[in-house]
Write an enzyme that holds these catalytic residues in place. Structure first.
Site, PDB file in Angstrom:
ATOM      1  N   CYS A  46     -20.904   1.330 -11.098  1.00  0.00           N
ATOM      2  CA  CYS A  46     -20.038   2.008 -10.131  1.00  0.00           C
ATOM      3  C   CYS A  46     -19.913   3.494 -10.462  1.00  0.00           C
ATOM      4  CB  CYS A  46     -18.667   1.342 -10.055  1.00  0.00           C
ATOM      5  SG  CYS A  46     -17.768   1.265 -11.620  1.00  0.00           S
ATOM      6  N   CYS A  78     -20.972  -2.569 -18.237  1.00  0.00           N
ATOM      7  CA  CYS A  78     -21.521  -2.150 -16.943  1.00  0.00           C
ATOM      8  C   CYS A  78     -20.911  -0.824 -16.483  1.00  0.00           C
ATOM      9  CB  CYS A  78     -21.261  -3.221 -15.890  1.00  0.00           C
ATOM     10  SG  CYS A  78     -21.891  -2.794 -14.254  1.00  0.00           S
ATOM     11  N   CYS A 109     -21.216  -3.249  -7.224  1.00  0.00           N
ATOM     12  CA  CYS A 109     -20.625  -4.030  -8.311  1.00  0.00           C
ATOM     13  C   CYS A 109     -21.232  -5.434  -8.393  1.00  0.00           C
ATOM     14  CB  CYS A 109     -19.113  -4.131  -8.114  1.00  0.00           C
ATOM     15  SG  CYS A 109     -18.294  -5.138  -9.381  1.00  0.00           S
ATOM     16  N   CYS A 157     -21.413   6.421  -7.786  1.00  0.00           N
ATOM     17  CA  CYS A 157     -20.434   7.186  -6.997  1.00  0.00           C
ATOM     18  C   CYS A 157     -21.089   8.454  -6.443  1.00  0.00           C
ATOM     19  CB  CYS A 157     -19.228   7.553  -7.862  1.00  0.00           C
ATOM     20  SG  CYS A 157     -17.969   8.501  -6.962  1.00  0.00           S
ATOM     21  N   CYS A 175     -13.177  11.920  -4.125  1.00  0.00           N
ATOM     22  CA  CYS A 175     -13.516  10.592  -3.614  1.00  0.00           C
ATOM     23  C   CYS A 175     -13.740  10.642  -2.099  1.00  0.00           C
ATOM     24  CB  CYS A 175     -12.390   9.618  -3.958  1.00  0.00           C
ATOM     25  SG  CYS A 175     -12.646   7.958  -3.325  1.00  0.00           S
ATOM     26  N   ASP A 208       0.796  -1.234   0.000  1.00  0.00           N
ATOM     27  CA  ASP A 208       0.000   0.000   0.000  1.00  0.00           C
ATOM     28  C   ASP A 208       0.827   1.282   0.000  1.00  0.00           C
ATOM     29  OD1 ASP A 208      -2.362   1.501   0.019  1.00  0.00           O
ATOM     30  OD2 ASP A 208      -2.408   1.572   2.193  1.00  0.00           O
ATOM     31  N   CYS A 261     -15.109   4.631   1.972  1.00  0.00           N
ATOM     32  CA  CYS A 261     -16.376   4.517   1.251  1.00  0.00           C
ATOM     33  C   CYS A 261     -16.368   3.209   0.461  1.00  0.00           C
ATOM     34  CB  CYS A 261     -16.558   5.710   0.310  1.00  0.00           C
ATOM     35  SG  CYS A 261     -18.085   5.672  -0.662  1.00  0.00           S
TER      36      CYS A 261
END
Length: 402
Positions: A194, A191, A247, A198, A214, A134, A240
């Site tokens: 998402c 698709c 999805c 949002c 975001c 990360d 979030c």
């Protein structure tokens, strides 16, 4: 043991230590990624948390001399909470995103990568390795995509067939030339759920995110959250999950097998008001083991104030008034002014008028003035029908008396 045998042994060992997926790719530069990152910077879509040096983010050879391969790992985390507590009036609750349930994933993944490192060095004493999770220089998602862990989805997550997008990612650069795995085909198709769902429009197009919009990013900032986003945050105190929960590929992906990530319901969905009075030490003692605590108590407390406003929780007004009068942090006072305006009690209105007299921070004064102005307009609109009736009767009486 030759490289092929070692690669198979690594896969088997990884499974035995709780790594859910493992893939291999070359240490070649991520050239396409670099082009995308340059464009992100030009558009101002970066969060600011990323490694600033784009070469380090895209050229593994800069991070490990004689780099040959990258091993990507994924560990699944749960999407469902058992015994989830329910909030109620006077006892409202916030929520941490699923990626912050259970033990901090940085700690877990690093520990398992260290075990994997030791296993490799035991079999190849000359091996050189560098692992990251990360916060490392490389893009976890780009590595995982190229190593066949999953495909890079429109919601900017890696989606795996087995666990959906509910996976933590990590990687290890090594000087061993492993056979690379094949990347997966993109299965998002047409698709756009998402993108459509949002809350802030942060997903610009499939695979492109404006991090500054975001909610997952906004809840981690330490500054005042722009007013246009506050209502959209709802009761989220960290992160979030909207683009994941919507999805279709995540349906029925519960991933309850990793005990270390099973959430404590009282930490994952904490009562909001007790958060407001936590000291730094108390916050660390209570939330220090979850990944959502990494920015400290201030963002979580600010988000808890926004969540209480979302619920219009009148029981919180006395404590919010006390903080407005005594809290030394302008970000908190400004957020409280907005929150008191949303909750809309006379006690909050009176407190804001008093605070406006003594408040010396210009940004907080602006928040107070806007909240007070909004309150006055609401009061006027509430009594407008009565005023109109009085004026109407006065006119009729005047007309009849002629």
């Amino acid at each position: 043991m030759n490289t092929i045998e070692l690669q198979q042994a690594i896969k088997e060992y990884a499974e035995s230590i709780g790594i859910d997926k493992i893939g291999f790719t070359t240490a070649a530069p991520f050239r396409e990624l670099k082009n995308r990152l340059v464009r992100q910077q030009e558009l101002g879509y970066q969060s600011g948390f990323e490694e600033k040096d784009l070469d380090k983010r895209t050229e593994p050879a800069l991070l490990l001399d004689q780099a040959e391969s990258i091993i990507a790992i994924a560990i699944a985390y749960p999407s469902r909470m058992e015994n989830s507590p329910r909030g109620k009036k006077g006892e409202r609750r916030g929520i941490f995103c699923r990626a912050s349930w259970g033990t901090d994933y940085h700690t877990v993944l690093r520990a398992r990568l260290r075990l994997l490192e030791a296993f490799i060095i035991e079999h190849v004493p000359t091996a050189r390795v560098k692992s990251m999770v990360d916060t490392g220089e490389l893009s976890d998602r780009a590595v995982a995509e190229r190593a066949g862990i999953g495909w890079s989805a429109k919601n900017c997550s890696i989606i795996t067939p087995e666990f959906g997008s509910y996976v933590y990612l990590g990687e290890m650069i090594t000087n061993i030339p492993f056979e690379p795995d094949e990347p997966m085909e993109d299965e998002c198709g047409d698709c756009t759920l998402c993108l459509d769902a949002c809350p802030t429009g942060a997903l610009i197009v499939g695979g492109q995110l404006d991090a500054t919009r975001c909610i997952a990013f906004l809840t981690q900032t330490k500054t005042t959250i722009p007013e246009e986003f506050r209502d959209k945050i709802g009761n989220r105190v960290y992160g979030c999950d909207t683009c994941q929960t919507i999805c279709p590929k995540n349906r029925k992906k519960h991933n309850l097998h990793q005990e270390v990530f099973k959430p404590d319901p009282e930490l994952a969905k904490p009562l909001l008001q007790p958060i407001l009075s936590l000291s730094n030490r108390q916050f660390k003692e209570r939330f220090g083991e979850v990944s959502g605590s990494w920015r400290g108590k201030n963002p979580i407390q600010r988000n808890a104030i926004i969540a209480l406003a979302h619920f219009k929780e009148e029981a919180a007004v006395p404590e919010l008034v006390g903080m407005l009068q005594n809290d030394p942090r302008p970000v908190m006072r400004g957020t409280i002014a907005w929150a008191l305006g949303k909750i809309g009690t006379e006690e909050g209105f009176v407190a804001m008028e008093k605070s406006l007299v003594t408040e010396d921070d210009s940004d907080v004064r602006i928040e107070l003035e806007k909240a007070l102005d909004g309150w006055k307009k609401k009061q006027l609109s509430k009594y407008q029908p009565i005023i109109e009736d009085v004026l109407k009767w006065r006119y009729m009486l005047h007309y009849l008396s002629r």
